[in-house]
Design an enzyme around this catalytic site. Structure first.
Site, PDB file in Angstrom:
ATOM      1  N   ASN A   1     -32.437  -5.235  -2.084  1.00 61.50           N
ATOM      2  CA  ASN A   1     -33.355  -4.191  -2.546  1.00 61.50           C
ATOM      3  C   ASN A   1     -34.384  -3.981  -1.444  1.00 61.50           C
ATOM      4  O   ASN A   1     -35.272  -4.820  -1.264  1.00 61.50           O
ATOM      5  CB  ASN A   1     -34.015  -4.646  -3.860  1.00 61.50           C
ATOM      6  CG  ASN A   1     -35.088  -3.667  -4.320  1.00 61.50           C
ATOM      7  OD1 ASN A   1     -35.235  -2.579  -3.762  1.00 61.50           O
ATOM      8  ND2 ASN A   1     -35.843  -4.053  -5.332  1.00 61.50           N
ATOM      9  N   TRP A   2     -34.231  -2.889  -0.723  1.00 58.70           N
ATOM     10  CA  TRP A   2     -35.086  -2.681   0.457  1.00 58.70           C
ATOM     11  C   TRP A   2     -36.461  -2.126   0.087  1.00 58.70           C
ATOM     12  O   TRP A   2     -37.322  -1.970   0.952  1.00 58.70           O
ATOM     13  CB  TRP A   2     -34.381  -1.734   1.442  1.00 58.70           C
ATOM     14  CG  TRP A   2     -33.125  -2.312   2.041  1.00 58.70           C
ATOM     15  CD1 TRP A   2     -32.656  -3.595   1.897  1.00 58.70           C
ATOM     16  CD2 TRP A   2     -32.185  -1.652   2.899  1.00 58.70           C
ATOM     17  NE1 TRP A   2     -31.485  -3.762   2.590  1.00 58.70           N
ATOM     18  CE2 TRP A   2     -31.167  -2.583   3.224  1.00 58.70           C
ATOM     19  CE3 TRP A   2     -32.105  -0.364   3.423  1.00 58.70           C
ATOM     20  CZ2 TRP A   2     -30.092  -2.257   4.043  1.00 58.70           C
ATOM     21  CZ3 TRP A   2     -31.032  -0.037   4.246  1.00 58.70           C
ATOM     22  CH2 TRP A   2     -30.041  -0.975   4.556  1.00 58.70           C
ATOM     23  N   LYS A   3     -36.661  -1.797  -1.175  1.00 59.39           N
ATOM     24  CA  LYS A   3     -37.968  -1.326  -1.662  1.00 59.39           C
ATOM     25  C   LYS A   3     -38.485  -0.179  -0.777  1.00 59.39           C
ATOM     26  O   LYS A   3     -37.697   0.597  -0.254  1.00 59.39           O
ATOM     27  CB  LYS A   3     -38.940  -2.498  -1.778  1.00 59.39           C
ATOM     28  CG  LYS A   3     -38.334  -3.657  -2.583  1.00 59.39           C
ATOM     29  CD  LYS A   3     -39.315  -4.711  -2.968  1.00 59.39           C
ATOM     30  CE  LYS A   3     -38.596  -5.811  -3.751  1.00 59.39           C
ATOM     31  NZ  LYS A   3     -39.460  -6.833  -4.287  1.00 59.39           N
TER      32      LYS A   3
ATOM     33  N   HIS B   1     -36.811  -2.749 -12.721  1.00 57.99           N
ATOM     34  CA  HIS B   1     -37.345  -3.662 -11.714  1.00 57.99           C
ATOM     35  C   HIS B   1     -38.801  -3.997 -12.035  1.00 57.99           C
ATOM     36  O   HIS B   1     -39.569  -3.152 -12.506  1.00 57.99           O
ATOM     37  CB  HIS B   1     -37.236  -3.057 -10.301  1.00 57.99           C
ATOM     38  CG  HIS B   1     -37.535  -4.099  -9.267  1.00 57.99           C
ATOM     39  ND1 HIS B   1     -38.820  -4.383  -8.873  1.00 57.99           N
ATOM     40  CD2 HIS B   1     -36.731  -4.961  -8.604  1.00 57.99           C
ATOM     41  CE1 HIS B   1     -38.782  -5.378  -7.995  1.00 57.99           C
ATOM     42  NE2 HIS B   1     -37.519  -5.740  -7.814  1.00 57.99           N
TER      43      HIS B   1
ATOM     44  N   GLU C   1     -41.393  -4.244 -10.275  1.00 57.70           N
ATOM     45  CA  GLU C   1     -42.436  -3.375  -9.716  1.00 57.70           C
ATOM     46  C   GLU C   1     -42.536  -2.059 -10.472  1.00 57.70           C
ATOM     47  O   GLU C   1     -43.610  -1.464 -10.571  1.00 57.70           O
ATOM     48  CB  GLU C   1     -42.170  -3.165  -8.215  1.00 57.70           C
ATOM     49  CG  GLU C   1     -42.534  -4.420  -7.425  1.00 57.70           C
ATOM     50  CD  GLU C   1     -41.506  -4.829  -6.393  1.00 57.70           C
ATOM     51  OE1 GLU C   1     -40.760  -3.964  -5.894  1.00 57.70           O
ATOM     52  OE2 GLU C   1     -41.447  -6.038  -6.084  1.00 57.70           O
TER      53      GLU C   1
ATOM     54  N   GLU D   1     -35.383 -11.827 -12.510  1.00 59.54           N
ATOM     55  CA  GLU D   1     -36.356 -11.900 -11.423  1.00 59.54           C
ATOM     56  C   GLU D   1     -37.719 -12.259 -12.007  1.00 59.54           C
ATOM     57  O   GLU D   1     -38.448 -11.368 -12.469  1.00 59.54           O
ATOM     58  CB  GLU D   1     -36.459 -10.554 -10.703  1.00 59.54           C
ATOM     59  CG  GLU D   1     -35.174 -10.082 -10.061  1.00 59.54           C
ATOM     60  CD  GLU D   1     -35.449  -9.076  -8.948  1.00 59.54           C
ATOM     61  OE1 GLU D   1     -35.173  -9.424  -7.797  1.00 59.54           O
ATOM     62  OE2 GLU D   1     -35.958  -7.981  -9.215  1.00 59.54           O
TER      63      GLU D   1
ATOM     64  N   GLY E   1     -41.660 -11.744  -3.950  1.00 61.56           N
ATOM     65  CA  GLY E   1     -42.512 -11.473  -2.790  1.00 61.56           C
ATOM     66  C   GLY E   1     -43.600 -12.498  -2.566  1.00 61.56           C
ATOM     67  O   GLY E   1     -44.498 -12.307  -1.752  1.00 61.56           O
TER      68      GLY E   1
ATOM     69  N   SER F   1     -37.887 -14.303  -4.010  1.00 58.07           N
ATOM     70  CA  SER F   1     -38.038 -15.169  -2.840  1.00 58.07           C
ATOM     71  C   SER F   1     -36.774 -15.950  -2.488  1.00 58.07           C
ATOM     72  O   SER F   1     -36.848 -17.107  -2.054  1.00 58.07           O
ATOM     73  CB  SER F   1     -39.243 -16.115  -3.016  1.00 58.07           C
ATOM     74  OG  SER F   1     -40.442 -15.375  -3.110  1.00 58.07           O
TER      75      SER F   1
ATOM     76  N   GLY G   1     -35.045  -9.231  -1.892  1.00 60.48           N
ATOM     77  CA  GLY G   1     -36.040  -8.278  -1.398  1.00 60.48           C
ATOM     78  C   GLY G   1     -36.306  -8.495   0.084  1.00 60.48           C
ATOM     79  O   GLY G   1     -35.542  -8.073   0.949  1.00 60.48           O
ATOM     80  N   GLY G   2     -37.398  -9.189   0.387  1.00 62.37           N
ATOM     81  CA  GLY G   2     -37.847  -9.345   1.775  1.00 62.37           C
ATOM     82  C   GLY G   2     -36.759  -9.853   2.713  1.00 62.37           C
ATOM     83  O   GLY G   2     -36.614  -9.347   3.839  1.00 62.37           O
TER      84      GLY G   2
HETATM   85  P1  13P Z   1     -38.286 -10.850  -2.784  1.00 65.63           P
HETATM   86  O1  13P Z   1     -36.927 -11.381  -2.414  1.00 65.63           O
HETATM   87  O2  13P Z   1     -39.016 -10.212  -1.649  1.00 65.63           O
HETATM   88  O3  13P Z   1     -39.086 -11.896  -3.512  1.00 65.63           O
HETATM   89  O4  13P Z   1     -38.045  -9.656  -3.845  1.00 65.63           O
HETATM   90  C1  13P Z   1     -37.172  -9.853  -4.889  1.00 65.63           C
HETATM   91  C2  13P Z   1     -36.942  -8.556  -5.550  1.00 65.63           C
HETATM   92  O5  13P Z   1     -37.827  -7.984  -6.169  1.00 65.63           O
HETATM   93  C3  13P Z   1     -35.617  -7.942  -5.423  1.00 65.63           C
HETATM   94  O6  13P Z   1     -35.479  -6.868  -6.297  1.00 65.63           O
END
Ligand code: 13P
Length: 254
Positions: A10-12, A97, A99, A169, A175, A215, A236-237
């Protein structure tokens, strides 16, 4: 019941067009080495979907979107429909999600409408659920996950469940660099699978993939993915760096 592991990036709201295409190219080339043992998807921002689609051509890496709107068309400024996504060869879409729930303010009802619309249109869905740190401290982890799973799947039939992946999640792990321990994640996944069984029966529960997200890094992926109810990850990251993401994919093979 063996479930094929599924790792999605997920590149956000990250990367520019060229950077997204370049990263997609690295993932596409690297995924050939991982082979069919693991399913892989990347979810760039809407505006990069087309560039990433081209970069993924000829590979098995699926294209995913981070959101959608549930109406088919009309006066919904800023929104993107299922047909628009499908026009760009999008296969997967995230719903619920953390966020979108906690930053943008999406409710269980909106998440349900989006999930139902996406599945109804023929997209596959990664339905995200997870508790906040306050909810975890208050002993509400399982009840929050249960509520979000039941609400998110309210409009989904047993036949449609093969196109649903759940992503657990925990909000406090996203994050933050703080990952759930494999045992804590496994406990939450096992309970989510029980809920799937209560909703759609044991066979569907056993066949549904549940990804862990929050994470995940190359260093911790293998221990998380080795747990019996963890079927890959939503990253994510660590998905923003090609070599690290490929390492996470390889960890899902073992
Ligand atoms: P991180 O891997 O950056 O913690 O993010 C997880 C995420 O929200 C994937 O959708």
């Amino acid at each position: 019941m063996s479930r094929r592991p599924f790792v999605a990036g997920n590149w956000k709201m990250n990367l520019n067009r060229a950077g997204a295409a370049e990263l997609a190219g690295v993932v596409a080339r690297g995924s050939a080495e991982v082979g069919a043992a693991v399913e892989c998807a990347v979810c760039p921002a809407f505006v990069h979907l087309d560039a990433v689609r081209h970069a993924l051509e000829g590979s098995e890496v699926r294209l995913g979107a981070q959101d959608l709107y549930f109406e088919p068309d009309g006066a919904f400024t800023g929104e993107v429909s299922t047909a628009m996504l499908q026009d760009l060869s999008v296969r997967y879409v995230l719903t619920g999600h953390s966020e979108r729930r906690h930053v943008i303010g999406e409710t269980d009802d909106l998440v349900s409408r989006k999930t139902t619309a996406a599945i109804g249109a023929g997209l596959d869905v990664i339905l995200c659920v997870g508790e906040t740190i306050e909810q975890r401290r208050g002993g509400e982890t399982d009840s929050v996950n249960e509520r979000q799973v039941r609400a998110g799947l309210a409009g989904i039939t047993a036949e449609q469940m093969s196109r649903i992946t759940i992503a657990y999640e925990p909000v406090w792990a996203i994050g933050t660099g703080v990952t759930a321990t494999p045992d804590d994640a496994q406990a939450a996944h096992a309970r989510i699978r029980e809920v799937l069984g209560e909703v759609h029966g044991a066979e569907i529960a056993a066949a549904t993939r549940i990804q862990y997200g929050g994470s995940v890094k190359p260093e911790n992926a293998a221990s998380l993915f080795s747990m019996p109810d963890i079927d890959g990850g939503l990253i994510g990251g660590a998905a923003l760096k090609g070599p690290g993401f490929l390492e996470i994919m390889r960890a899902a093979c073992t």
